[in-house]
Design an enzyme around this catalytic site. Structure first.
Site, short mmCIF file in Angstrom:
data_model
loop_
_atom_site.label_atom_id
_atom_site.label_comp_id
_atom_site.label_asym_id
_atom_site.label_seq_id
_atom_site.Cartn_x
_atom_site.Cartn_y
_atom_site.Cartn_z
N VAL A 284 0.77 -1.24 -0.07
CA VAL A 284 0.16 0.10 0.06
C VAL A 284 0.91 1.20 0.07
O VAL A 284 0.66 2.17 -0.88
CB VAL A 284 -1.12 -0.14 1.27
CG1 VAL A 284 -1.83 1.19 1.18
CG2 VAL A 284 -1.81 -1.16 1.09
N ALA A 285 1.84 1.22 0.83
CA ALA A 285 2.83 2.39 0.88
C ALA A 285 3.75 2.59 -0.26
O ALA A 285 3.84 3.95 -0.70
CB ALA A 285 3.56 2.23 1.97
N ILE A 287 3.16 1.43 -3.58
CA ILE A 287 2.50 1.23 -4.88
C ILE A 287 2.33 2.76 -5.26
O ILE A 287 1.37 3.24 -4.62
CB ILE A 287 1.35 0.27 -5.08
CG1 ILE A 287 2.18 -1.21 -5.08
CG2 ILE A 287 0.76 0.51 -6.44
CD1 ILE A 287 1.03 -2.31 -4.70
N GLU A 289 -0.04 4.67 -6.61
CA GLU A 289 -1.43 4.74 -7.35
C GLU A 289 -1.90 5.84 -7.68
O GLU A 289 -2.79 5.82 -8.74
CB GLU A 289 -2.44 3.91 -6.52
CG GLU A 289 -3.03 4.53 -5.21
CD GLU A 289 -1.94 4.64 -4.22
OE1 GLU A 289 -0.96 4.16 -4.14
OE2 GLU A 289 -2.36 5.20 -3.19
N ASP A 331 -1.05 35.91 -36.11
CA ASP A 331 -1.18 36.84 -36.88
C ASP A 331 -0.72 38.13 -36.38
O ASP A 331 -0.50 38.44 -35.06
CB ASP A 331 -3.07 36.97 -36.68
CG ASP A 331 -3.66 35.96 -37.27
OD1 ASP A 331 -2.95 35.45 -38.14
OD2 ASP A 331 -4.94 35.69 -36.84
N ASP A 619 -8.78 33.75 -36.33
CA ASP A 619 -9.83 34.05 -36.02
C ASP A 619 -11.20 33.99 -36.81
O ASP A 619 -12.32 34.44 -36.76
CB ASP A 619 -9.79 35.67 -35.58
CG ASP A 619 -9.16 36.64 -36.60
OD1 ASP A 619 -8.89 36.04 -37.76
OD2 ASP A 619 -8.81 37.71 -36.32
N ASP A 623 -9.66 29.99 -40.91
CA ASP A 623 -8.72 29.62 -40.13
C ASP A 623 -8.87 28.32 -39.27
O ASP A 623 -7.79 27.74 -39.13
CB ASP A 623 -8.37 30.66 -39.16
CG ASP A 623 -7.83 31.90 -39.74
OD1 ASP A 623 -7.07 31.73 -40.64
OD2 ASP A 623 -8.17 33.10 -39.22
N ASN A 713 2.39 6.72 4.29
CA ASN A 713 1.86 6.89 3.03
C ASN A 713 0.87 8.08 3.23
O ASN A 713 0.75 8.78 1.88
CB ASN A 713 1.12 5.61 2.63
CG ASN A 713 0.41 5.68 1.34
OD1 ASN A 713 1.53 6.03 0.43
ND2 ASN A 713 -0.48 4.91 0.94
N ASP A 717 2.55 11.42 1.56
CA ASP A 717 2.00 11.42 0.08
C ASP A 717 0.83 12.34 0.06
O ASP A 717 0.78 12.91 -1.10
CB ASP A 717 1.56 9.95 -0.39
CG ASP A 717 3.02 9.07 -0.68
OD1 ASP A 717 3.88 9.43 -0.33
OD2 ASP A 717 2.60 8.02 -1.16
P1 ATP Z 1 -3.19 40.09 -40.01
O1 ATP Z 1 -2.78 38.96 -40.65
O2 ATP Z 1 -1.91 41.01 -39.70
O3 ATP Z 1 -4.22 40.37 -39.03
P2 ATP Z 1 -4.91 40.85 -41.85
O4 ATP Z 1 -5.26 39.27 -42.27
O5 ATP Z 1 -5.80 41.49 -41.12
O6 ATP Z 1 -3.50 40.99 -41.30
P3 ATP Z 1 -6.17 41.86 -44.02
O7 ATP Z 1 -7.12 42.19 -43.42
O8 ATP Z 1 -6.14 40.60 -44.98
O9 ATP Z 1 -4.79 41.54 -43.33
O10 ATP Z 1 -5.63 42.86 -44.99
C1 ATP Z 1 -4.84 42.80 -46.11
C2 ATP Z 1 -4.62 43.97 -46.86
O11 ATP Z 1 -5.77 44.44 -47.58
C3 ATP Z 1 -4.29 45.17 -46.12
O12 ATP Z 1 -2.65 45.20 -46.35
C4 ATP Z 1 -4.83 46.29 -46.73
O13 ATP Z 1 -4.05 46.67 -47.80
C5 ATP Z 1 -6.20 45.80 -47.64
N1 ATP Z 1 -7.39 45.86 -46.57
C6 ATP Z 1 -7.40 45.63 -45.27
N2 ATP Z 1 -8.77 45.90 -44.92
C7 ATP Z 1 -9.35 46.38 -45.81
C8 ATP Z 1 -10.78 47.03 -46.03
N3 ATP Z 1 -11.52 47.02 -44.89
N4 ATP Z 1 -11.13 47.57 -47.34
C9 ATP Z 1 -10.14 47.36 -48.07
N5 ATP Z 1 -8.90 46.90 -48.17
C10 ATP Z 1 -8.53 46.47 -46.99
#
Ligand code: ATP
Length: 881
Positions: A284-285, A287, A289, A331, A619, A623, A713, A717
């Site tokens: 007991v002491a 093992i 567990e 990102d 996000d 993705d 134990n 323990d």
């Molecule tokens: P990260 O990955 O760093 O978060 P992101 O994915 O947000 O960047 P996007 O939003 O895809 O990047 O933007 C890419 C490009 O698209 C920007 O550099 C800009 O030139 C253009 N862009 C971003 N937002 C807009 C918008 N609302 N309208 C038009 N063009 C945009």
């Protein structure tokens, strides 16, 4: 009469279904009605999990093999009329079970709390307000308000749909998103054809909708197949599995030694019954567990602490993986940077580059036109209290407009919007058609590479623009090109269906100018990246931005290391190389620019193929595959979509990069805690075995009676190991800890340390025992050996609090639980010697003060030796550095 589910809602028109469910489309259900329906139809959950009651959990403790062995020992004691012994054993069984019960309850509570924190949420209309509720709270007749990236939490009839498509793969196997409609369908339509219905468990791919809940929980289509979906929730972590394997091996080892002790006992003429009882108690002491429970407990305590530091871990095994993470792909916008974007410069062909702070639009009409266009081609909004909603890039444009007295509301009244071609990370531009007097104007804004080719420009103009792009992007600016054109001379002819495809309108544009936006890195990201570097964790930046912009920001953040880790790869280049090539190059690429979420999967796979443990942030809906594939998928609690959250193993409630690093820190610390706790337990067990084996080999009577072994134990323990598992995270743990891996958990140094402690403690105990036997009677000698071992073990636990720091170096960093866990057994141990009743039960003598002081001095030897050894090792390592 409302029923769950209601009958063929797809065959009825919207008004009838609303009437049947007694819901109002403007206000939704009232709160009292929600409560009443929930009590009638239950909650919106697939399966009512059978929860174990407290009594059942307590009784379950009695099923453990250790308890069964102990109960067997009690029966033998009763048969032999050793009533005191049997009471002692029973008491120990009860206390032991109680500690096991507390450990399990705490672990379970922590897991439950986690489940609640990361439970899916959804928006519903109730009493006229759109509110966010947990999916289980949704009831029949609720109106769901959904948009791209949301999960559907119950079966629902579409009331309104705008460009709505839904991913129903999980239900129908159809891999392409299904477009949804509002109108009724034939009653006999099969599931896949019910285009005016949404189904629980599916996800919105595009567009938005309002839908009326028609079936919940087990009555939903998904509920009907819920049995099939039941996932193995209580998966064991790699460490738990490993510990189970090791426990089994140790079991065989213990059994072998116990057999030898027993045989030697009989050879030396001990009574068979004494031998049997000693063997049982030793089993007991010795093992181990409780090893897997220690892991669960330590991991769940860690998730609790992580939640306080803004990281919600969705599954227990993720805590372990976090500790081993060595690559973070993250990102940029909003995670590494502040996400608070502001316009810094503008460029037009007339005015060149002009700094926003010195700009007057009165003297630069071309810039005024540029800003106006960017405000019209915009979906964000500024509130009266200076706060804002919407895409940060667009918010920056609105602020710039406001600085130059260009108000969104006024402008949209003058130029009402007729249509929109929305922004997507793939095409990186957005357009709107607006009405001006009678004509229809188009405003386009987007990334330079995607808008410039659509503009009418001379070579000279193109060169000038490109020079400005080069200059501004190298300063880390996010760039937008804004362009316009007259789409139609008369608004009467405008019919959106004709122009549905963006390519039919986005061409032949007049270039208005460039807008350059700053999004500075967060201070804490710079600090966190430094910590990562010190810990050997690689940070890779992934962004949709221009390569120059990305590189400049990565430099500011300290991600790039010149000459080694400084390459930038664009999404386009990534598409042109094979996966094998990517794997070869991946360790040199610090930044991925102009990538789309789909590229992330390849990046994760490339790093993983080289044996790395990769965390990846995301996000959006797209993705999700990369989040699932990553060793640790990290989603955003504030800005992210529900789909991304459910695909991830960790949610950041503050969307902050430095939180990932804190979580990794916790992960590493917890690994250390588990390792030290287990080492503490196992070396204690080893010394008990060696003491008994040593005495038996020397032909001496057993130094520890069964009740002593059981007591040791329990006190050494039980409590201290709980406290050690809860040791707080030391400062700078990333800088001095090695990256843990379950594979080298039981490495050579682990066994060396265990052998050192076990052998040393047993030699000292036997020394005390042999000396006392020579000078005193057997009971006193046993008393000394027993007390020595208990105190030595308790004091030794101070050395187990840290792998590198000695007790003195830890100084004020105290662990109050540990102090309590040591103090309680010490008080008990002292009272054993001084209360007559206990002396009888534990078969011990009183120890006088002199003996007590000598014993105390001796018990400090093991802990001191361990600490000196630790200190020397640490000094050696430091001078080697
Ligand atoms: P990260 O990955 O760093 O978060 P992101 O994915 O947000 O960047 P996007 O939003 O895809 O990047 O933007 C890419 C490009 O698209 C920007 O550099 C800009 O030139 C253009 N862009 C971003 N937002 C807009 C918008 N609302 N309208 C038009 N063009 C945009």
């Amino acid at each position: 009469m409302i029923s769950n589910p209601i009958n063929s809602p797809w065959s009825k028109n919207v008004a009838d279904v609303l009437k049947e469910l007694e819901t109002n489309v403007e206000n939704g259900l009232s709160l009292s009605e929600v409560v009443s329906r929930q009590s009638r139809f239950g909650f919106n959950i697939f399966k009512v999990e059978k929860k174990m009651g407290n009594l059942q959990r307590l009784l379950n403790q009695l099923k453990s093999p250790v308890v069964i062995i102990l109960l067997f020992a009690t029966i033998i004691s009763v048969v032999l009329r050793e009533i005191v012994d049997s009471i002692a054993i029973i008491t120990i069984v009860i206390i032991n079970s109680f500690i096991g019960f507390i450990q399990e309850t705490r672990a379970e509570e922590a897991v439950e709390a986690l489940k609640k924190l990361s439970a899916p949420k959804t928006r519903v209309l109730r009493e006229g307000n759109i509110v966010e509720v947990s999916a289980s709270n949704v009831t029949l007749g609720d109106i769901l308000i959904l948009e791209a990236g949301d999960y559907v939490s119950a079966d629902a009839r579409v009331l309104k749909a705008s460009q709505l498509s839904v991913d129903e793969m999980i239900l129908t196997g159809e891999s392409l998103p299904v477009s949804k409609i509002e109108s009724p369908l034939p009653t006999l339509s099969i599931l896949a054809d019910r285009k005016n219905m949404l189904f629980a468990g599916t996800a919105i791919s595009t567009g938005s909708t309002q839908a009326l809940v028609t079936a919940i929980g087990m009555s939903s289509e998904m509920g009907k197949i819920a049995e099939m979906l039941e996932s193995a929730e209580n998966v064991k972590t790699p460490l738990q599995t490993l510990l189970e394997q090791v426990s089994n091996k140790l079991l065989i080892f213990c059994a072998g030694v116990i057999l030898i002790v027993a045989v030697l006992g009989i050879v030396h003429g001990e009574e068979w019954i004494t031998v049997l009882m000693t063997a049982i108690s030793l089993a007991v002491a010795a093992i181990p567990e409780g090893l897997p429970t220690i892991v669960t407990l330590a991991l769940s305590l860690a998730t609790h602490r992580m939640a306080k530091r803004n990281a919600i871990v969705r599954h227990l095994p993720a805590v372990e993986t976090l500790g081993s993470t060595n690559v973070i792909c993250t990102d940029k916008t909003g995670t590494l940077t502040t996400g608070k974007m502001r316009v810094r410069e503008t460029f037009t062909l007339d005015s060149g580059i002009i700094n926003e702070s010195t700009l007057s639009t009165e003297t630069h009409p071309s810039i005024r036109a540029l800003i106006q266009s960017s405000v019209l081609c915009n979906n964000a909004s500024l509130n009266d209290d200076e706060s804002s909603t919407g895409d940060p890039t667009e918010v920056a444009l609105l602020f710039s407009g406001k600085n130059h007295h260009i108000e969104y509301k006024q402008l949209t009244t003058l130029f009402p919007r007729l249509a929109e071609w929305s922004f997507e990370s793939g095409r990186r531009r957005m357009s709107v058609a607006v009405k001006s007097d009678d004509s229809v104007l188009l405003h386009v804004k987007g990334a330079p590479e995607t808008v410039l080719p659509l503009c009418r420009l001379t070579e000279v103009e193109k060169n000038r623009i490109n020079e400005s792009i080069e200059k501004l992007s190298s300063q880390g600016r996010r760039l937008l090109v804004v362009a316009t054109k007259t789409l139609l001379p008369s608004s009467k002819e405008f019919n959106f269906n004709e122009f549905k495809e963006s390519s039919t309108v986005e061409n032949n544009l007049s270039f208005l100018g460039l807008i350059s936006i700053a999004d500075p890195p967060k201070e804490e990201s710079i600090e966190a990246i430094k910590q990562c570097k010190a810990a050997g964790i690689i940070v890779v930046m992934i962004t949709g931005d221009h390569p120059n912009t990305a590189k400049a920001i990565a430099r500011e953040l300290g991600i790039i290391k010149d000459g080694e880790f400084d390459q930038v790869l664009t999404g386009l280049e990534l598409e042109q190389i094979t996966q094998a090539e990517l794997e070869k190059r991946v360790t040199n690429i610090a930044v991925y620019a102009r990538v789309t979420p789909e590229h992330k999967l390849r990046i994760v796979e490339a790093w993983q193929s080289l044996g790395n443990i990769v965390a990846m942030t995301g996000d959006g809906v797209n993705d999700a595959p990369a989040l699932k594939k990553a060793s640790i998928g990290v989603s955003m609690g504030k800005g992210g979509t529900e789909v991304a959250r459910q695909a991830s193993s960790m949610i950041l409630t503050d969307d902050n990069f430095s939180t990932i690093v804190s979580a990794i820190e916790e992960g590493r610390a917890i690994f250390g805690n588990i390792k030290r706790t287990i080492q503490y337990l196992l070396s204690g067990n080893l010394s008990e075995i060696l003491i008994m084996l040593g005495a038996a080999s020397l032909g001496l009577p057993a130094p520890l009676a069964p009740v002593h072994l059981l007591w040791i134990n329990l006190v050494t323990d039980g409590l201290p190991s709980l406290a050690l598992a809860a040791e707080p995270v030391p400062k700078n743990v990333l800088a001095f800890s090695k990256r843990p891996s379950p594979k080298d958990f039981f490495d050579k140094s682990f066994y060396k340390e265990m052998a050192f402690v076990g052998i040393m403690t047993s030699i000292l105990t036997l020394g005390v025992y042999v000396y006392s036997l020579k000078h005193e009677d057997e009971i006193t000698a046993r008393t000394h050996a027993f007390s020595f071992l208990v105190f030595a073990e308790l004091f030794r636990s101070f050395a187990s609090r840290s792998e590198h720091k000695t007790f003195f170096q830890m100084g004020m960093q105290s662990n109050i639980y540990h102090l309590i866990a040591v103090a309680i057994p010490i008080i008990f141990q002292i009272s054993l010697h001084h209360v007559r009743f206990f002396r009888g039960v534990f078969k011990v003598e009183t120890i006088n003060w002199i003996e007590c002081l000598i014993l105390l001095g001796l018990t400090l030897i093991p802990v001191s030796l361990i600490e000196i050894r630790k200190w020397m090792k640490h000094n050696k390592a430091e001078s080697a550095n």
